[in-house]
Design a protein around this motif. Structure first.
Motif, PDB file in Angstrom:
ATOM      1  N   ALA A  67      -6.689  28.596  63.564  1.00 56.83           N
ATOM      2  CA  ALA A  67      -5.545  29.385  63.111  1.00 56.83           C
ATOM      3  C   ALA A  67      -5.356  29.248  61.610  1.00 56.83           C
ATOM      4  CB  ALA A  67      -4.283  28.953  63.856  1.00 56.83           C
ATOM      5  N   ARG A  68      -5.440  28.042  61.090  1.00 56.74           N
ATOM      6  CA  ARG A  68      -5.264  27.829  59.647  1.00 56.74           C
ATOM      7  C   ARG A  68      -6.380  28.485  58.845  1.00 56.74           C
ATOM      8  NH1 ARG A  68      -3.448  22.426  61.172  1.00 56.74           N
ATOM      9  NH2 ARG A  68      -5.629  21.756  61.119  1.00 56.74           N
ATOM     10  N   ASP A  69      -7.624  28.200  59.240  1.00 57.02           N
ATOM     11  CA  ASP A  69      -8.761  28.677  58.453  1.00 57.02           C
ATOM     12  C   ASP A  69      -8.920  30.188  58.534  1.00 57.02           C
ATOM     13  OD1 ASP A  69      -9.239  26.099  57.695  1.00 57.02           O
ATOM     14  OD2 ASP A  69     -11.046  25.820  58.897  1.00 57.02           O
ATOM     15  N   MET A  70      -8.747  30.753  59.729  1.00 62.19           N
ATOM     16  CA  MET A  70      -8.922  32.191  59.848  1.00 62.19           C
ATOM     17  C   MET A  70      -7.797  32.951  59.144  1.00 62.19           C
ATOM     18  SD  MET A  70     -11.054  34.458  60.722  1.00 62.19           S
ATOM     19  CE  MET A  70     -12.184  34.016  62.039  1.00 62.19           C
ATOM     20  N   ALA A  71      -6.620  32.369  59.064  1.00 55.81           N
ATOM     21  CA  ALA A  71      -5.540  33.008  58.312  1.00 55.81           C
ATOM     22  C   ALA A  71      -5.928  33.142  56.838  1.00 55.81           C
ATOM     23  CB  ALA A  71      -4.245  32.200  58.458  1.00 55.81           C
ATOM     24  N   VAL A  72      -6.542  32.099  56.282  1.00 55.80           N
ATOM     25  CA  VAL A  72      -7.011  32.151  54.889  1.00 55.80           C
ATOM     26  C   VAL A  72      -8.167  33.143  54.755  1.00 55.80           C
ATOM     27  CG1 VAL A  72      -8.091  30.814  53.042  1.00 55.80           C
ATOM     28  CG2 VAL A  72      -6.260  29.790  54.422  1.00 55.80           C
ATOM     29  N   HIS A  73      -9.088  33.089  55.690  1.00 55.52           N
ATOM     30  CA  HIS A  73     -10.249  33.982  55.686  1.00 55.52           C
ATOM     31  C   HIS A  73      -9.792  35.440  55.740  1.00 55.52           C
ATOM     32  CE1 HIS A  73     -14.370  35.265  56.928  1.00 55.52           C
ATOM     33  NE2 HIS A  73     -14.743  34.112  56.417  1.00 55.52           N
ATOM     34  N   HIS A  74      -8.855  35.739  56.630  1.00 57.92           N
ATOM     35  CA  HIS A  74      -8.333  37.101  56.768  1.00 57.92           C
ATOM     36  C   HIS A  74      -7.610  37.557  55.505  1.00 57.92           C
ATOM     37  CE1 HIS A  74      -9.645  37.661  60.743  1.00 57.92           C
ATOM     38  NE2 HIS A  74      -8.539  38.086  61.320  1.00 57.92           N
ATOM     39  N   GLN A  75      -6.879  36.636  54.875  1.00 57.42           N
ATOM     40  CA  GLN A  75      -6.129  37.026  53.681  1.00 57.42           C
ATOM     41  C   GLN A  75      -7.064  37.540  52.596  1.00 57.42           C
ATOM     42  OE1 GLN A  75      -2.951  37.460  53.245  1.00 57.42           O
ATOM     43  NE2 GLN A  75      -3.267  38.115  51.128  1.00 57.42           N
TER      44      GLN A  75
ATOM     45  N   VAL B 226      -1.177  24.051  56.335  1.00 55.65           N
ATOM     46  CA  VAL B 226      -2.174  23.459  55.433  1.00 55.65           C
ATOM     47  C   VAL B 226      -2.495  22.068  55.955  1.00 55.65           C
ATOM     48  CG1 VAL B 226      -2.682  22.715  53.079  1.00 55.65           C
ATOM     49  CG2 VAL B 226      -1.292  24.762  53.461  1.00 55.65           C
ATOM     50  N   SER B 227      -3.776  21.736  55.962  1.00 58.16           N
ATOM     51  CA  SER B 227      -4.207  20.432  56.464  1.00 58.16           C
ATOM     52  C   SER B 227      -4.863  19.629  55.348  1.00 58.16           C
ATOM     53  CB  SER B 227      -5.207  20.624  57.613  1.00 58.16           C
ATOM     54  OG  SER B 227      -5.774  19.382  57.994  1.00 58.16           O
ATOM     55  N   SER B 228      -4.768  18.311  55.461  1.00 53.99           N
ATOM     56  CA  SER B 228      -5.457  17.441  54.508  1.00 53.99           C
ATOM     57  C   SER B 228      -6.954  17.415  54.761  1.00 53.99           C
ATOM     58  CB  SER B 228      -4.885  16.020  54.600  1.00 53.99           C
ATOM     59  OG  SER B 228      -5.051  15.500  55.912  1.00 53.99           O
TER      60      SER B 228
END
Length: 209
Positions: A46-54, A102-104
């Protein structure tokens, strides 16, 4: 016009996110699915694909303003709207699960690919298929056919990376609604890859392998 498009896209994403939350709540209440943890594949995707999609949304808005070609502008609009809506769903799930956006941990850790520090990552391409900062600057500088070709090339690679990530979620995620969304992403982007391949060949360019 760009401002209007961004506002409309944000509003649509908010509506879909609300729907995603409702759907996810109903599914969890009906099946007893446990809330994913912070470092789970569900949260990582969810986190990574949200950035990828943006980034896909950003590239699509850029090319919309750099060409008058109706076919490319239509494709860019479809990609921007679809991925903005899906991004809203992903962020909505993170809110529902009360997990940070956001993750560390490095991107792609949930697929055992975190921590790669190659030249493209240093230039802003943090996940598979993402364009670098240099490539985005070049897209903003071009116009007409050159902008169309670069956009189609970058988006082809972007979709290839996105499909890889979506298929990873299908294998690793545990929330049924998220797995179904990931499967839908992969199928939709496969279809767009075929279209972009044809569009590049029409412009005398071989698609990226």
């Amino acid at each position: 016009m760009r401002h209007i498009g961004l506002v409309a896209g944000a509003a649509a994403a908010a509506l879909v996110a609300a729907g995603a939350i409702t759907y996810a709540v109903a599914e969890e209440e009906g099946t007893g699915t446990r809330t994913p943890g912070t470092e789970s594949a569900d949260a990582g995707f969810a986190r990574d694909m949200a950035v990828h999609h943006q980034q896909a949304v950003e590239m699509s808005y850029i090319v919309r303003d750099r060409t008058q070609d109706a076919q490319v502008r239509g494709l860019a609009y479809d990609i921007a709207q679809t991925q903005a809506n899906q991004r809203g769903m992903l962020l909505g799930w993170l809110d529902l699960w009360e997990l940070p956006k956001v993750s560390s941990e490095p991107p792609m850790t949930w697929m055992d690919m975190g921590g790669a520090a190659d030249g493209k990552a240093a230039d802003g391409a943090l996940m598979p298929g993402m364009a670098t900062n240099s490539e985005l600057r070049r897209l903003r500088e071009l116009s007409g056919r050159q902008a169309e070709v670069l956009y189609l090339q970058l988006m082809t690679e972007h979709h290839q990376g996105g499909i890889h990530m979506a298929q990873g979620c299908v294998r690793r995620c545990t929330v049924g609604a998220e797995k179904r969304l990931a499967r839908t992403m992969a199928e939709g982007q496969q279809s767009e890859l075929r279209l972009m391949s044809d569009m590049l060949r029409e412009r005398g360019v071989n698609p990226p392998s």
